[in-house]
Write a protein that holds these residues in place. Structure first.
Motif, mmCIF file in Angstrom:
data_model
loop_
_atom_site.group_PDB
_atom_site.id
_atom_site.type_symbol
_atom_site.label_atom_id
_atom_site.label_comp_id
_atom_site.label_asym_id
_atom_site.label_seq_id
_atom_site.Cartn_x
_atom_site.Cartn_y
_atom_site.Cartn_z
ATOM 1 N N ASP A 171 0.837 -1.201 0.000
ATOM 2 C CA ASP A 171 0.000 0.000 0.000
ATOM 3 C C ASP A 171 0.875 1.257 0.000
ATOM 4 O OD1 ASP A 171 -2.573 1.255 0.094
ATOM 5 O OD2 ASP A 171 -2.181 1.740 2.214
ATOM 6 N N LYS A 181 2.359 1.772 -3.434
ATOM 7 C CA LYS A 181 1.334 2.222 -4.360
ATOM 8 C C LYS A 181 1.043 3.712 -4.167
ATOM 9 C CE LYS A 181 -2.742 0.316 -4.030
ATOM 10 N NZ LYS A 181 -3.919 -0.566 -4.132
ATOM 11 N N ARG A 182 0.933 4.144 -2.900
ATOM 12 C CA ARG A 182 0.689 5.565 -2.633
ATOM 13 C C ARG A 182 1.881 6.415 -3.060
ATOM 14 N NH1 ARG A 182 0.362 6.083 2.904
ATOM 15 N NH2 ARG A 182 0.357 3.872 3.309
ATOM 16 N N LYS A 183 3.098 5.921 -2.838
ATOM 17 C CA LYS A 183 4.300 6.656 -3.223
ATOM 18 C C LYS A 183 4.356 6.822 -4.738
ATOM 19 C CE LYS A 183 9.312 6.572 -2.702
ATOM 20 N NZ LYS A 183 10.456 5.828 -2.172
ATOM 21 N N LEU A 184 4.060 5.764 -5.473
ATOM 22 C CA LEU A 184 4.048 5.815 -6.927
ATOM 23 C C LEU A 184 2.994 6.797 -7.424
ATOM 24 C CD1 LEU A 184 5.252 4.615 -9.522
ATOM 25 C CD2 LEU A 184 3.475 2.869 -9.416
ATOM 26 N N HIS A 185 1.833 6.788 -6.790
ATOM 27 C CA HIS A 185 0.752 7.702 -7.157
ATOM 28 C C HIS A 185 1.176 9.151 -6.924
ATOM 29 C CE1 HIS A 185 -3.279 9.061 -7.914
ATOM 30 N NE2 HIS A 185 -3.298 9.703 -6.755
ATOM 31 N N ARG A 186 1.861 9.417 -5.791
ATOM 32 C CA ARG A 186 2.336 10.774 -5.502
ATOM 33 C C ARG A 186 3.372 11.217 -6.536
ATOM 34 N NH1 ARG A 186 2.724 9.076 0.094
ATOM 35 N NH2 ARG A 186 4.946 8.784 -0.269
ATOM 36 N N LYS A 212 3.657 10.188 -9.645
ATOM 37 C CA LYS A 212 3.006 10.432 -10.923
ATOM 38 C C LYS A 212 2.268 11.760 -10.897
ATOM 39 C CE LYS A 212 2.344 5.722 -12.526
ATOM 40 N NZ LYS A 212 1.340 4.686 -12.857
ATOM 41 N N SER A 213 1.603 12.043 -9.794
ATOM 42 C CA SER A 213 0.828 13.286 -9.726
ATOM 43 C C SER A 213 1.733 14.502 -9.636
ATOM 44 C CB SER A 213 -0.159 13.264 -8.564
ATOM 45 O OG SER A 213 0.520 13.142 -7.330
#
Length: 79
Positions: free
Chosen positions: A64, A67-72, A74-75
């Motif tokens: 988790d 996944k959150r780190k990757l999302h940050r 990308k954003s």
């Protein structure tokens, strides 16, 4: 690799196997001792389940977090 000790070890192991085969299976185990054995294993099994749950929880949290780190990441690149 073919030392004299290897042959000696093999002979000892073969002799042990023969003596175990001569003795046969143990017949002195009763239902009471089987119950005692399962009762003594119960705390170990509970601990094993607890450890397994903890490992699963940590793996989930790591996944988790990634996944959150990757999302940050990308954003932040898109802005």
């Amino acid at each position: 690799m073919n030392s004299p000790n290897v042959g000696g070890i093999a002979r000892v192991m073969a002799a042990q196997k023969k003596t175990k085969a001569k003795k046969g299976p143990r017949t002195d185990i009763t239902a009471e001792s089987a119950d005692a054995l399962s009762a003594s294993n119960e705390p170990v099994l509970c601990l094993a389940r607890l450890i397994g749950r903890q490992i699963a929880r940590e793996q989930f949290e790591q996944h988790d977090f990634r996944k959150r780190k990757l999302h940050r990441q990308k954003s932040s690149k898109s802005t």
